[in-house]
Design a protein around this motif. Structure first.
Motif, PDB file in Angstrom:
ATOM      1  N   ALA A 168       5.499   6.673  -1.401  1.00  0.00           N
ATOM      2  CA  ALA A 168       4.540   7.561  -2.078  1.00  0.00           C
ATOM      3  C   ALA A 168       3.623   6.737  -2.978  1.00  0.00           C
ATOM      4  CB  ALA A 168       5.305   8.596  -2.898  1.00  0.00           C
ATOM      5  N   LYS A 169       4.215   5.721  -3.630  1.00  0.00           N
ATOM      6  CA  LYS A 169       3.415   4.895  -4.538  1.00  0.00           C
ATOM      7  C   LYS A 169       2.376   4.085  -3.754  1.00  0.00           C
ATOM      8  CE  LYS A 169       6.380   4.501  -8.513  1.00  0.00           C
ATOM      9  NZ  LYS A 169       7.520   3.855  -9.078  1.00  0.00           N
ATOM     10  N   PHE A 184      -1.504   4.109  -4.317  1.00  0.00           N
ATOM     11  CA  PHE A 184      -2.197   2.856  -4.615  1.00  0.00           C
ATOM     12  C   PHE A 184      -3.400   2.674  -3.688  1.00  0.00           C
ATOM     13  CE2 PHE A 184      -2.664  -1.784  -4.203  1.00  0.00           C
ATOM     14  CZ  PHE A 184      -2.883  -2.096  -5.538  1.00  0.00           C
ATOM     15  N   ASP A 185      -3.164   2.962  -2.373  1.00  0.00           N
ATOM     16  CA  ASP A 185      -4.270   2.849  -1.408  1.00  0.00           C
ATOM     17  C   ASP A 185      -5.428   3.766  -1.791  1.00  0.00           C
ATOM     18  OD1 ASP A 185      -2.940   0.998   0.014  1.00  0.00           O
ATOM     19  OD2 ASP A 185      -2.225   2.359   1.593  1.00  0.00           O
ATOM     20  N   GLU A 186      -5.044   5.006  -2.187  1.00  0.00           N
ATOM     21  CA  GLU A 186      -6.094   5.962  -2.582  1.00  0.00           C
ATOM     22  C   GLU A 186      -6.869   5.444  -3.784  1.00  0.00           C
ATOM     23  OE1 GLU A 186      -4.155   9.668  -3.254  1.00  0.00           O
ATOM     24  OE2 GLU A 186      -3.856  10.042  -1.112  1.00  0.00           O
ATOM     25  N   MET A 187      -6.105   4.846  -4.724  1.00  0.00           N
ATOM     26  CA  MET A 187      -6.740   4.330  -5.939  1.00  0.00           C
ATOM     27  C   MET A 187      -7.715   3.211  -5.616  1.00  0.00           C
ATOM     28  SD  MET A 187      -4.039   4.181  -8.996  1.00  0.00           S
ATOM     29  CE  MET A 187      -4.400   2.534  -9.490  1.00  0.00           C
ATOM     30  N   VAL A 188      -7.302   2.322  -4.676  1.00  0.00           N
ATOM     31  CA  VAL A 188      -8.168   1.206  -4.289  1.00  0.00           C
ATOM     32  C   VAL A 188      -9.466   1.746  -3.691  1.00  0.00           C
ATOM     33  CG1 VAL A 188      -8.393  -0.749  -2.682  1.00  0.00           C
ATOM     34  CG2 VAL A 188      -6.297  -0.432  -3.999  1.00  0.00           C
ATOM     35  N   ILE A 189      -9.331   2.747  -2.790  1.00  0.00           N
ATOM     36  CA  ILE A 189     -10.528   3.333  -2.164  1.00  0.00           C
ATOM     37  C   ILE A 189     -11.444   3.927  -3.239  1.00  0.00           C
ATOM     38  CG2 ILE A 189     -11.324   5.204  -0.640  1.00  0.00           C
ATOM     39  CD1 ILE A 189      -8.712   4.681   1.002  1.00  0.00           C
TER      40      ILE A 189
END
Ligand SMILES: Nc1nc2c(ncn2[C@@H]2O[C@H](COP(=O)(O)OP(=O)(O)OP(=O)(O)O)[C@@H](O)[C@H]2O)c(=O)[nH]1
Ligand SMILES: [Mg+2]
Length: 373
Positions: free
Chosen positions: A316-317, A321-326
């Motif tokens: 989930a993290k 994290f991927d979403e945050m990078v995008i």
């Protein structure tokens, strides 16, 4: 028959060894010790026949009656507080084992100082077990008769002592009392015993209090409840008077012994010990192995679950994290555009100001030159 018993025993011992290995690898010390004990007991042919029941049902009196002597202390108040094991010995002896492992010899007269709530309140003397040796034919061939504290009294330590001993039960003699109908807590206790005991015998004690008609009613009620609530159909409940039997045995009064109805129970018990003890020992050992396997399995499942939780969390993290990078990239891009826009706006303004300044300077210079010439 003998050969199949031998084969079964070898098979059971092998499986216990496998469980012991797993417990060892997983460093579950109490299970390693327990399985080791269970194996030893089967190897040595010891059979734990344990007297169980709620407080004051006459357990200790019954054991004394069975052995034909006033060996263990009895009373009208909750009394037995320590598990007492009685094994075969040519001469009578008594030993007290303390929690720190120290063993001391004692006498029958002094037993009450260790095994009773009165002589040893809340087990202040830190007694673990008491061992007696006694020359009774019931104790031959590895049978160990065991007296336990009654459960359900105000003395919780007594209930705990007995519950802690349940995993060592091979067969049980469960005492009910005819002056008190079988209770909810007795039924619960019976279910707990059933996890370990391969065979449970039922005694309805103190029938000397009742008329023949009441005795019949009390027996029918107990049978009905055991069938309905515990699913025990076709069981034999032996109604007897342990007190009368003990009196009769001590005074050598055969009439009293007969009237106590103890002989009906002992006849059945002797047959069981002669013919069915071996099979019951194997069954009881399998119960113990199953319980240990259940505990191991539960531990493994919990551990796997515990390992699974961070993995899930980690997954989930990672998604977060991927979403945050995008998002950050997007923001960076957006900010870049804004920055570029702002920059060219500032340049334009600057250029404009410089041009205005240059023009005003040019005018001033032209004016000054004209004044000079
Ligand atoms: N009338 C009668 N009294 C009995 C009989 N059996 C035991 N008693 C009495 O019941 C009381 C309790 O007997 P114990 O043998 O100490 O009972 P217990 O179940 O061992 O008691 P705890 O160890 O405290 O749980 C004593 O006063 C006994 O004399 C019996 O068959 N008839
Ligand atoms: Mg007792």
């Amino acid at each position: 028959m003998e050969q199949s018993y031998g084969k079964l025993k070898t098979e059971v011992l092998k499986n216990l060894g496998l469980l012991e290995n797993i417990a060892n690898q997983r460093k579950i010390v109490h299970l390693v010790e327990y399985l080791g004990e269970v194996k030893q007991k089967l190897l040595q042919g010891r059979f734990n026949l344990v007297v169980l029941g709620e407080f004051k049902r006459g357990k200790t009196t019954f054991l004394n009656a069975l052995l034909g002597a006033d060996l263990l202390p009895t009373a009208v108040v909750p009394l037995t507080s320590i598990v007492t094991l009685i094994q075969y010995g040519e001469r009578i002896s008594a030993k007290v084992t303390f929690l720190d492992g120290v063993v001391e010899e004692t006498t029958l007269d002094e037993l009450h100082l260790y095994v009773t709530e009165e002589g040893n309140p809340c087990n202040e003397k830190n007694v673990k077990l008491v061992h007696l040796e006694y020359p009774s034919p019931y104790l031959k061939d590895g049978v160990v008769l065991i007296d336990t504290p009654g459960v359900g009294s105000i003395y919780q330590n007594n209930t705990d002592e007995t519950y802690n001993y349940l995993p060592k039960v091979d067969a049980a003699i469960f005492l009910l009392s005819s002056d008190q109908p079988i209770s909810r807590s007795e039924l619960d206790f019976l279910k707990d015993i059933g996890q370990y005991s391969a065979k449970t015998f039922f005694i309805l004690n103190k029938v000397d209090y009742l008329t023949d008609l009441d005795k019949k009613k009390a027996l029918e009620f107990a049978k009905k409840v055991l069938a309905e609530k515990v699913g025990l159909e076709e069981i034999n409940i032996y109604s007897l008077s342990a007190k009368l039997a003990l009196d009769g045995k001590i005074s050598g009064d055969d009439e009293k012994i007969k009237a106590s109805n103890l002989p009906a129970f002992t006849a059945m018990l002797e047959k069981f010990l002669l013919k069915e003890k071996g099979r019951a020992a194997i069954n009881a050992t399998c119960n113990k192995g199953n319980n240990a396997a259940g505990e191991l399995q539960l531990g493994l499942e919990l551990e796997m679950k515990a390992l699974g939780i961070p993995l899930e969390e980690l997954k989930a993290k990672i998604v977060l994290f991927d979403e945050m990078v995008i998002n950050l990239r997007q923001e960076q891009e957006d900010n870049g555009y804004i920055f570029q826009g702002e920059k060219s706006k500032v340049y334009q303004e600057l250029e404009h100001e410089i041009t205005v300044f240059q023009e005003s300077q040019d005018i001033m210079i032209v004016k000054e030159i004209e004044q000079e010439y």
